[in-house]
Motif scaffolding. Structure first.
Motif, short mmCIF file in Angstrom:
data_model
loop_
_atom_site.label_atom_id
_atom_site.label_comp_id
_atom_site.label_asym_id
_atom_site.label_seq_id
_atom_site.Cartn_x
_atom_site.Cartn_y
_atom_site.Cartn_z
N ARG A 127 -31.05 -38.42 -28.61
CA ARG A 127 -30.23 -38.07 -29.04
C ARG A 127 -29.56 -37.92 -30.46
O ARG A 127 -30.64 -38.51 -30.95
CB ARG A 127 -29.10 -40.28 -28.02
CG ARG A 127 -28.41 -39.76 -26.74
CD ARG A 127 -27.59 -40.64 -27.30
NE ARG A 127 -27.23 -40.95 -25.35
CZ ARG A 127 -26.25 -41.61 -25.11
NH1 ARG A 127 -25.59 -42.12 -25.43
NH2 ARG A 127 -26.06 -41.58 -23.80
N ARG A 179 -21.05 -34.41 -25.51
CA ARG A 179 -21.84 -33.08 -24.42
C ARG A 179 -22.85 -33.67 -23.43
O ARG A 179 -23.51 -34.65 -23.81
CB ARG A 179 -21.51 -32.66 -25.17
CG ARG A 179 -22.73 -31.69 -26.47
CD ARG A 179 -22.25 -30.19 -26.08
NE ARG A 179 -22.96 -29.82 -26.97
CZ ARG A 179 -24.19 -28.73 -27.46
NH1 ARG A 179 -25.06 -29.38 -26.32
NH2 ARG A 179 -25.20 -29.40 -28.20
N GLY A 180 -22.79 -32.91 -22.67
CA GLY A 180 -24.02 -32.90 -21.44
C GLY A 180 -25.21 -32.82 -22.33
O GLY A 180 -24.79 -31.18 -23.12
N ASP A 181 -26.83 -33.30 -22.33
CA ASP A 181 -28.06 -32.66 -22.28
C ASP A 181 -28.33 -31.44 -22.34
O ASP A 181 -29.24 -31.91 -20.96
CB ASP A 181 -29.48 -33.30 -22.79
CG ASP A 181 -30.11 -32.89 -23.31
OD1 ASP A 181 -30.43 -32.29 -23.80
OD2 ASP A 181 -31.25 -34.08 -23.74
#
Length: 320
Positions: free
Chosen positions: A93, A185-187
């Motif tokens: 992150r 949002r997703g990785d």
């Protein structure tokens, strides 16, 4: 493989360097490197400031070109990315607690590494988020930095599903409710050249992708709500006339005209308020001008050649 810097087959580590870690604010270990020019008399030192989710390795090509011109290059990975310490347990992150932490780390880098270990005069060459940090810190850097080149400075967040205003409101609310470490949002890393917004150069896109694929520990995923809150707040602050008026360092702003992240109109509007700044458009280039196709990248490097190190007469004319 270098002990601290990472090579890939098409991206060798430049020679004649030293690397290590310096202690950033709060004890964070930030990775740095200094690359010396082989020329007997150095023209000065470029402090190279990267964008979000970038690393020293991504700039080996640019570093080689700058040292070939007689300049030393000093650079470091921002906290939370590259080879520097992470802010969260989830290392993917992209997070920062306060934008001022970036500024404090830059100040420490200048004091602990650049001033004692490199060659005067000092210049900044910065991209995107790094250019935002440079702009924010510029009023305090006048006695240290002679000139700045800011490529696609991160002064807007366009090309998203939501407007910048909406993203800012949600990020502020998430931070207020102690959800600043969340992402929106997703990785899902961008791995396809087609449709990417960063560069029209397939070879450089693939080279940069290989760096992160071979050494995934230096890459990060989407930014957190707190990162967005802090960064968008800094954009609002540095874009005000009163802040730009306080900057006296002669500055060159490189504007890629097909950048969907930081629109041309935003940089042109800033240039009109920025007395120490001069804007050069690179027609047809996307966001990452130092990783663009040769016909665009060459324009950026030529602009740097014409501006750094500069002459005393030019400094006087530009109000330095």
């Amino acid at each position: 493989m270098d002990e601290i810097l990472y090579a890939t087959p098409d991206n060798p580590v430049p020679g004649n360097h030293f690397a290590g870690f310096f202690e950033g604010k709060g004890g964070v270990k930030n990775r740095y490197a200094v690359f010396r020019s082989a020329m007997p008399e150095a023209k000065g030192t470029v402090v190279l400031l990267q964008g979000r989710n970038e690393s020293i390795e991504k700039y080996f090509e640019t570093i080689n070109e700058l040292t070939a011109r007689g300049l030393w290059v000093a650079t470091f990975d921002w906290r939370g990315q590259g080879g520097s310490g992470r802010m969260l347990r989830d290392a993917r992150r992209g997070h920062v607690a306060r934008f001022s932490d970036y500024e404090a780390d830059l100040s420490r880098f200048l004091e602990q590494i650049v001033l004692p270990d490199t060659r005067l005069p000092f210049f900044i060459v910065a991209h995107s988020m790094g250019a935002l940090v440079a702009l924010s810190q510029a009023p305090q850097l006048e006695s240290r930095i002679d000139r700045m080149v800011l490529a696609a400075p991160f002064l807007a967040l366009a090309g998203q599903v939501m407007s910048q205003r909406s993203i800012s409101a949600i990020a502020n609310a998430a931070s207020f409710f102690q959800l600043g470490a969340r992402t929106f949002r997703g990785d899902a890393p961008t791995t396809s050249f087609e449709g990417n917004v960063l560069t029209s150069d397939r070879r450089r896109f693939s080279r940069n992708l290989a760096i992160c694929s071979t050494h995934p520990e230096i890459a990060i995923g989407p930014p957190t709500a707190r990162w967005l809150k802090e960064t968008l707040g800094a954009i609002g602050r540095v874009s005000r006339q009163e802040h730009l008026t306080r900057i006296r360092i002669p500055t060159l702003v490189l504007c890629p005209t097909l950048d969907p992240i930081v629109p041309r109109s935003v940089l042109n509007a800033i240039a009109h308020k920025f007395r120490a700044g001069r804007l050069i458009e690179i027609d047809g280039a996307r966001h990452e001008v130092f990783h663009e196709a040769d016909r665009y990248r060459a324009q950026a490097m030529a602009a740097i050649d014409a501006f750094i190190p500069g002459s005393q007469a030019e400094h006087t004319a530009l109000g330095a």
